[in-house]
Design a protein around this motif. Sequence first.
Motif, PDB file in Angstrom:
ATOM      1  N   HIS A   1       0.911  -1.099  -0.022  1.00 51.27           N
ATOM      2  CA  HIS A   1      -0.138   0.196  -0.022  1.00 51.27           C
ATOM      3  C   HIS A   1       0.907   1.236  -0.125  1.00 51.27           C
ATOM      4  O   HIS A   1       1.513   1.412   0.989  1.00 51.27           O
ATOM      5  CB  HIS A   1      -0.677  -0.070   1.200  1.00 51.27           C
ATOM      6  N   SER A   2       0.957   2.092  -1.005  1.00 49.37           N
ATOM      7  CA  SER A   2       2.076   2.815  -1.458  1.00 49.37           C
ATOM      8  C   SER A   2       3.479   2.203  -0.901  1.00 49.37           C
ATOM      9  O   SER A   2       3.645   1.214  -1.516  1.00 49.37           O
ATOM     10  CB  SER A   2       1.917   4.179  -1.033  1.00 49.37           C
ATOM     11  N   THR A   3       3.925   2.736   0.190  1.00 51.29           N
ATOM     12  CA  THR A   3       5.349   2.316   0.459  1.00 51.29           C
ATOM     13  C   THR A   3       5.061   1.090   1.542  1.00 51.29           C
ATOM     14  O   THR A   3       6.144   0.679   2.023  1.00 51.29           O
ATOM     15  CB  THR A   3       6.381   3.136   0.828  1.00 51.29           C
ATOM     16  N   ASP A   4       4.016   0.971   2.066  1.00 48.08           N
ATOM     17  CA  ASP A   4       3.917   0.068   3.317  1.00 48.08           C
ATOM     18  C   ASP A   4       3.493  -1.319   2.907  1.00 48.08           C
ATOM     19  O   ASP A   4       2.682  -1.602   1.806  1.00 48.08           O
ATOM     20  CB  ASP A   4       2.538   0.584   4.185  1.00 48.08           C
ATOM     21  N   PHE A   5       3.890  -2.320   3.633  1.00 49.04           N
ATOM     22  CA  PHE A   5       3.495  -3.575   3.567  1.00 49.04           C
ATOM     23  C   PHE A   5       1.989  -3.899   3.964  1.00 49.04           C
ATOM     24  O   PHE A   5       1.472  -2.883   4.782  1.00 49.04           O
ATOM     25  CB  PHE A   5       4.479  -4.752   4.156  1.00 49.04           C
ATOM     26  N   ALA A   6       1.220  -5.166   3.839  1.00 45.70           N
ATOM     27  CA  ALA A   6       0.014  -5.548   4.051  1.00 45.70           C
ATOM     28  C   ALA A   6      -0.084  -5.152   5.828  1.00 45.70           C
ATOM     29  O   ALA A   6       0.737  -5.442   6.418  1.00 45.70           O
ATOM     30  CB  ALA A   6      -0.326  -6.577   3.784  1.00 45.70           C
ATOM     31  N   ASP A   7      -1.278  -4.573   6.101  1.00 45.85           N
ATOM     32  CA  ASP A   7      -1.351  -4.222   7.474  1.00 45.85           C
ATOM     33  C   ASP A   7      -2.230  -5.093   8.355  1.00 45.85           C
ATOM     34  O   ASP A   7      -3.329  -5.451   8.011  1.00 45.85           O
ATOM     35  CB  ASP A   7      -2.111  -2.868   7.473  1.00 45.85           C
ATOM     36  N   LEU A   8      -1.577  -6.071   9.194  1.00 45.49           N
ATOM     37  CA  LEU A   8      -1.925  -7.201   9.643  1.00 45.49           C
ATOM     38  C   LEU A   8      -3.018  -6.763  10.773  1.00 45.49           C
ATOM     39  O   LEU A   8      -4.106  -7.259  11.021  1.00 45.49           O
ATOM     40  CB  LEU A   8      -0.938  -7.669  10.343  1.00 45.49           C
ATOM     41  N   GLY A   9      -2.878  -5.626  11.453  1.00 48.00           N
ATOM     42  CA  GLY A   9      -4.105  -5.166  12.203  1.00 48.00           C
ATOM     43  C   GLY A   9      -5.381  -4.786  11.549  1.00 48.00           C
ATOM     44  O   GLY A   9      -6.150  -5.213  12.138  1.00 48.00           O
ATOM     45  N   ARG A  10      -5.247  -4.048  10.444  1.00 48.88           N
ATOM     46  CA  ARG A  10      -6.443  -3.995   9.672  1.00 48.88           C
ATOM     47  C   ARG A  10      -7.165  -5.279   9.401  1.00 48.88           C
ATOM     48  O   ARG A  10      -8.268  -5.441   9.381  1.00 48.88           O
ATOM     49  CB  ARG A  10      -6.183  -2.982   8.498  1.00 48.88           C
TER      50      ARG A  10
ATOM     51  N   ASP B   1       0.924  -8.985  -7.489  1.00 48.30           N
ATOM     52  CA  ASP B   1       2.257  -8.842  -8.538  1.00 48.30           C
ATOM     53  C   ASP B   1       3.103  -7.679  -7.949  1.00 48.30           C
ATOM     54  O   ASP B   1       4.366  -7.889  -8.682  1.00 48.30           O
ATOM     55  CB  ASP B   1       1.432  -8.484  -9.676  1.00 48.30           C
ATOM     56  N   LEU B   2       2.664  -6.814  -6.844  1.00 53.24           N
ATOM     57  CA  LEU B   2       3.713  -6.140  -6.557  1.00 53.24           C
ATOM     58  C   LEU B   2       4.976  -6.600  -5.613  1.00 53.24           C
ATOM     59  O   LEU B   2       5.742  -5.878  -5.378  1.00 53.24           O
ATOM     60  CB  LEU B   2       3.191  -4.800  -5.608  1.00 53.24           C
ATOM     61  N   PHE B   3       4.796  -7.661  -5.546  1.00 52.88           N
ATOM     62  CA  PHE B   3       5.710  -8.788  -4.729  1.00 52.88           C
ATOM     63  C   PHE B   3       6.471  -9.570  -5.519  1.00 52.88           C
ATOM     64  O   PHE B   3       5.823 -10.391  -6.112  1.00 52.88           O
ATOM     65  CB  PHE B   3       4.903  -9.194  -3.689  1.00 52.88           C
ATOM     66  N   ASP B   4       7.735  -9.657  -5.394  1.00 50.91           N
ATOM     67  CA  ASP B   4       8.576 -10.523  -6.102  1.00 50.91           C
ATOM     68  C   ASP B   4       8.927 -11.638  -5.348  1.00 50.91           C
ATOM     69  O   ASP B   4       8.226 -12.821  -5.136  1.00 50.91           O
ATOM     70  CB  ASP B   4       9.546  -9.818  -6.742  1.00 50.91           C
ATOM     71  N   ASP B   5       9.979 -11.323  -4.297  1.00 52.12           N
ATOM     72  CA  ASP B   5      10.200 -12.194  -3.149  1.00 52.12           C
ATOM     73  C   ASP B   5       9.386 -11.728  -2.276  1.00 52.12           C
ATOM     74  O   ASP B   5       8.912 -10.724  -1.838  1.00 52.12           O
ATOM     75  CB  ASP B   5      11.788 -12.177  -3.044  1.00 52.12           C
ATOM     76  N   GLY B   6       9.356 -12.790  -1.294  1.00 51.36           N
ATOM     77  CA  GLY B   6       8.792 -12.700  -0.146  1.00 51.36           C
ATOM     78  C   GLY B   6       7.296 -12.690   0.043  1.00 51.36           C
ATOM     79  O   GLY B   6       6.712 -12.714   1.341  1.00 51.36           O
TER      80      GLY B   6
END
Length: 366
Positions: A130-139, A162-167
């Motif tokens: 989400h822009s520069t943040d990873f998925a928000d687990l709390g949300r 698709d925004l994620f290559d590794d990990g």
Amino acid sequence: MSFSDLSLLGWTGSRAAELPDDTVPARVARVDRGAAEVIAADGQHHVRYSAPVRRASAADPVALPCVGDWVALRLLPEGRYELDAVLPRSTAFVRGGVSRDSVGGLSGDGQGQVLAANVDVVFVAEPSMHSTDFADLGRIERLVALAWESGGTPVVLVTKSDLFDDGLDDLLADVRTAAPGVDVHAVSSLRGEGVELVGSYLGGSRTAVILGPSGAGKSTLVNALAGADVMETQQVRAADGRGRHTTVHRELIPLRGGGIVIDTPGIRRIGLYDMNQGVDLVFSDIEELAERCRFGDCGHDGEPGCAVRAAVESGELPERRLESWRKLQREAAWMASRTDARLRKEQQNKWKIITKEMRRSGRNRP
Ligand SMILES: Nc1nc2c(ncn2[C@@H]2O[C@H](COP(=O)(O)OP(=O)(O)OP(=O)(O)O)[C@@H](O)[C@H]2O)c(=O)[nH]1
Ligand SMILES: [Zn+2]
């Protein structure tokens, strides 16, 4: 939108028994101050509410028809239909306050409002980035709690995969820890990955909503599922220069492969209130640990013999998760103090049954 066969809209034989004499069934596609757009076997109708429906709704707004409701239509002598009754709901998204006023607070009248009814599957969409943040687990935890609370079955979708290559696998593993007992899938509407799998949850003409933050790709996913541009995405809105508030949403959207998605402004805004027992299921791992605390009323805050703190210490339970749980507990308690007591009781009873079922099937074991 025309349905000659109501079963495509999710009508089942078991509901037929609840239909009053001399009425026909219809499903509410949209509501608009004292009237509703409904879809019946013979097409779409604009119908007013009968006097009993109006009286019941005045006494308790929960009785107001809402999107997704199955209703009984009665043909009046002058040849038009009237909305005669709301059939019992299998699930409901209930908001605790009737109106969120301009200052953004709950109305405080303690009465509930139903935002959508008879939703079988609740997709919780959280973007992998989400822009520069990873998925928000709390949300995710909050929205899954809300989904359980409605009576529907949550499914978490990590969108824009698709925004994620590794990990991505690591991220999915983290998300699974945040939502024990809940299916978690990666989806890329852009690449068409996972879309069919999402659609498979709606077989047998099931009804879904998609919860998630703005920009999660909800509209794009609905379009991919519908096989047509039924929703305006952010891109389209930006391109034609129209503000989002002027967007007229279709609220009951039939999908190409079968099934229905409900999308309303209310459901889009629904977020982080209206949770009680849902919290317990999302945090079933903490609840289970807590059963092993020495004191029955342990606050997991430095008491001796606390199994929850011990799990945090040993690394078994992420500290973040305990903090999320505390936060949600406080909010749930606050909401509960404001929610109509009768409604709460109804939800609790329903909840007991669901919890029991889950215990039996072992679904809430992480
Ligand atoms: N990379 C990538 N971008 C996507 C994907 N799905 C949607 N997007 C983009 O993300 C942006 C937001 O998508 P929307 O579908 O409008 O998001 P939404 O959740 O409906 O947002 P709101 O309507 O504001 O609630 C758009 O620019 C889309 O093109 C995806 O799978 N991958
Ligand atoms: Zn404890």
